[in-house]
Design an enzyme around this catalytic site. Structure first.
Site, PDB file in Angstrom:
ATOM      1  N   LYS A   1     -32.620  23.161 -16.216  1.00  0.00           N
ATOM      2  CA  LYS A   1     -33.833  23.948 -16.436  1.00  0.00           C
ATOM      3  C   LYS A   1     -34.085  24.033 -17.930  1.00  0.00           C
ATOM      4  O   LYS A   1     -33.168  24.283 -18.712  1.00  0.00           O
ATOM      5  CB  LYS A   1     -33.616  25.337 -15.854  1.00  0.00           C
ATOM      6  CG  LYS A   1     -34.690  26.353 -16.205  1.00  0.00           C
ATOM      7  CD  LYS A   1     -34.451  27.614 -15.424  1.00  0.00           C
ATOM      8  CE  LYS A   1     -35.234  28.773 -15.968  1.00  0.00           C
ATOM      9  NZ  LYS A   1     -35.107  29.969 -15.135  1.00  0.00           N
TER      10      LYS A   1
HETATM   11  C1  5RP Z   1     -33.041  33.501 -17.928  1.00  0.00           C
HETATM   12  C2  5RP Z   1     -33.467  32.725 -16.756  1.00  0.00           C
HETATM   13  C3  5RP Z   1     -34.495  33.322 -15.941  1.00  0.00           C
HETATM   14  O1  5RP Z   1     -34.239  33.213 -14.597  1.00  0.00           O
HETATM   15  C4  5RP Z   1     -35.792  32.617 -16.114  1.00  0.00           C
HETATM   16  O2  5RP Z   1     -35.857  31.848 -17.291  1.00  0.00           O
HETATM   17  C5  5RP Z   1     -36.845  33.538 -16.197  1.00  0.00           C
HETATM   18  O3  5RP Z   1     -37.970  32.963 -15.717  1.00  0.00           O
HETATM   19  P1  5RP Z   1     -39.303  33.166 -16.504  1.00  0.00           P
HETATM   20  O4  5RP Z   1     -39.039  32.732 -17.920  1.00  0.00           O
HETATM   21  O5  5RP Z   1     -40.265  32.255 -15.801  1.00  0.00           O
HETATM   22  O6  5RP Z   1     -39.683  34.603 -16.385  1.00  0.00           O
HETATM   23  O7  5RP Z   1     -33.014  31.675 -16.471  1.00  0.00           O
HETATM   24  O8  5RP Z   1     -32.700  32.653 -18.935  1.00  0.00           O
END
Ligand code: 5RP
Length: 294
Positions: free
Chosen positions: A203
């Site tokens: 991710k």
């Molecule tokens: C924290 C994470 C979170 O789950 C994710 O990044 C948060 O999602 P968003 O940025 O879309 O609110 O991995 O690092």
């Protein structure tokens, strides 16, 4: 003893048809074992090879984030429209019905709160408990360039070793410290390190310039984080550009649950991710659904 009276002779061997195996739809995943692929198929829709992961794990370091104050009230109604839920084991056990039969990606690292150095994380879930919860994958934060870079990389590689033993995919989450530039060069570095060291998928954040090089240089699937709340049209545009440039979907939190109309938003994101709906059309779809909801 099975009753064999009247058993028919076998005869239909289709000798003219060679046995084949359909290709697995995710890049870099063809050599994984059956259980690992089966779990990935609870995250990525096999019809499109893409996913809409709903990220609600923010509380593990941020506490009750806006929009996540009541996961039972605000988040459970979104689940029919997500491919996968990303959450902590605390929320999973306390609030998510065990009849939820899509993939769960379990937050498996943690430690520091927003009051301290965030990169100082440790593994926060055993693989045994992840298996007990029947999760589709575990997620671990990797802080390339951060103060505790090596420790966070070792968290990931330990989970990868355990995940490979039991067939559990590991999502490497690239976490960008405030002092680091969020550009393609950094994202290529961070995502490639995660993939090289064994993350099943990665991710990262979308970058305006050169995201296609980030996706191309990462040998396993990439999903993008939503990041901070944007106007809905912009968030849909970001998701569209990401999948068109090689992302296998989104892991989106605040841009869905902090939207004025979260169900409309997650459905519009689904159209972008799985049907390649262009952003303006998706935004109009969002607006129509949002109007119907009031
Ligand atoms: C924290 C994470 C979170 O789950 C994710 O990044 C948060 O999602 P968003 O940025 O879309 O609110 O991995 O690092």
């Amino acid at each position: 003893m099975a009753d064999t009276d009247g058993e028919q002779d076998t005869h239909d061997y289709h000798l003219d048809i060679a046995q084949t195996a359909p290709p697995f739809p995710l890049k870099g995943c063809h050599a994984l074992d059956w259980g690992m692929k089966n779990r990935l198929s609870h995250i990525f829709d096999p019809r499109t090879g893409r996913t809409v992961m709903l990220a609600v794990d923010h509380g593990y370091f941020m506490g009750p984030t806006s929009g996540l104050e009541r996961i039972d009230v605000n988040i459970l109604p979104l689940l029919p429209y997500a491919n996968t839920l990303m959450c902590t084991r605390g929320v999973l056990r306390a609030l998510v019905p065990s009849t939820f039969n899509k993939g769960v990606v379990l937050r498996a690292s943690g430690g520091p709160s927003i009051l301290h150095e965030l990169s100082n994380e440790h593994i926060a879930v055993s693989m045994e408990d992840a298996l007990r919860l029947n999760v589709a994958a575990v997620a671990v934060q990797v802080f390339i360039g951060g103060e505790f870079e090596t420790q966070s990389v070792h968290n990931m590689t330990r989970l990868v070793d355990q995940g490979n033993r039991y067939g559990v995919p590991v999502l490497g989450v690239t976490a960008v410290g405030k002092q680091l530039a969020r550009d393609a060069k950094y994202m290529r570095l961070a995502t490639r390190i995660c993939a090289e060291l064994g993350a099943t998928y990665v991710k990262t954040y979308f970058v305006e310039e050169g995201f296609e090089t980030v996706a191309a240089a990462c040998p396993v699937p990439i999903v993008i984080a939503g990041g901070k709340k944007l106007p809905e049209r912009e968030a849909l545009t970001m998701a569209y550009r990401a999948v068109q440039q090689g992302a296998a979907g989104v892991d989106m939190g605040r841009n869905i649950f902090q939207s004025a109309a979260p169900i409309a938003m997650i459905r519009a994101v689904g159209k972008v991710v799985h049907e390649n709906m262009p952003p303006q059309e998706a935004y109009e779809y969002y607006q129509t659904l949002a109007r119907e909801a009031v």
